[in-house]
Design an enzyme around this catalytic site. Structure first.
Site, mmCIF file in Angstrom:
data_model
loop_
_atom_site.group_PDB
_atom_site.id
_atom_site.type_symbol
_atom_site.label_atom_id
_atom_site.label_comp_id
_atom_site.label_asym_id
_atom_site.label_seq_id
_atom_site.Cartn_x
_atom_site.Cartn_y
_atom_site.Cartn_z
ATOM 1 N N SER A 36 45.892 85.647 65.594
ATOM 2 C CA SER A 36 45.435 84.475 66.346
ATOM 3 C C SER A 36 45.393 84.842 67.822
ATOM 4 C CB SER A 36 46.405 83.309 66.120
ATOM 5 O OG SER A 36 46.024 82.188 66.880
ATOM 6 N N GLY A 37 44.291 84.536 68.480
ATOM 7 C CA GLY A 37 44.164 84.860 69.895
ATOM 8 C C GLY A 37 43.669 86.269 70.172
ATOM 9 N N SER A 38 43.336 87.003 69.114
ATOM 10 C CA SER A 38 42.896 88.396 69.302
ATOM 11 C C SER A 38 41.482 88.480 69.872
ATOM 12 C CB SER A 38 42.963 89.159 67.978
ATOM 13 O OG SER A 38 42.103 88.582 67.015
ATOM 14 N N SER A 108 42.831 86.179 58.060
ATOM 15 C CA SER A 108 42.902 86.888 56.766
ATOM 16 C C SER A 108 43.983 87.964 56.800
ATOM 17 C CB SER A 108 41.540 87.466 56.375
ATOM 18 O OG SER A 108 40.972 88.263 57.381
#
Length: 200
Positions: A36-38, A108
């Site tokens: 998340s946030g990548s 995922s």
């Protein structure tokens, strides 16, 4: 009698080959995975914009958006995460069958789920794009404030904090966002598609 015995696959009059020829490029699935946030959604959107500019037929399936409709009601438990990815894999396969270049931007986190998504696609149609961003960078961005809540124990099963993320072992594309700009990341992906003769 098994209910499945009453279900029969119907072939379509217009073939995949005809759809591909009509669209002028090969259909593939760009499977973006990362914490998340990548930057998965940001890069996937930028790539789609570039492909659209090049005249490609595309569709982007974003994790949050899909959870507002098709996968509404699924939680973030391991079991529901598996079902979330199973459903999106099948939907993505349908879009690829229609001749589109499909992008999916989902965390995922589990290798088995990504492998299952790859397995239902034809050879060469699944392109795993690992958006490799250190968790410290993701946490410093924290656009939705999720890491802060996860650290406070307000969000259970949060990937990278209280739930595992299986790092892709051999993705087709390895994008290191801490070392390059969004534009450079986009061009890395587009050049790959050109080299593989998916687009011209």
């Amino acid at each position: 009698m098994n209910q499945d015995e009453n279900i029969v696959w119907h072939d379509q009059t217009v073939s995949r080959e005809q759809k591909q020829q009509h669209k002028g490029h090969k259909p593939v699935l760009l499977w973006y995975t990362g914490l998340s946030g990548s930057g998965k959604s940001t890069i996937a959107n930028a790539v789609e914009a570039k492909l659209f500019e090049l005249g490609c037929h595309t569709y982007l399936l974003d994790g949050d958006n899909v959870r507002m409709g098709l996968n509404k009601g699924l939680t973030f438990s391991d079991e529901d995460r598996v079902e979330n990815i199973r459903r999106i894999s099948e939907v993505a396969k349908l879009f690829v069958d229609a001749g589109l270049i499909v992008s999916t931007a989902f965390i995922s986190p589990f290798k088995a789920d990504r492998d299952q998504a790859r397995a239902i696609m034809a050879e060469g149609e699944f392109i795993e794009v690992f958006i490799d961003t250190p968790i410290e960078v993701c946490e410093s961005r924290d656009p939705k404030g999720l890491y802060k809540k996860a650290r406070a124990g307000e969000i259970p099963n949060f990937t990278g904090i209280s739930s595992a993320f299986d790092i892709p072992e051999s993705p087709e594309l390895h994008i290191k966002t801490a070392d390059q700009s969004i534009e450079q990341s986009v061009m890395q992906i587009v050049k790959y598609l050109q080299q593989k003769q998916i687009i011209s």
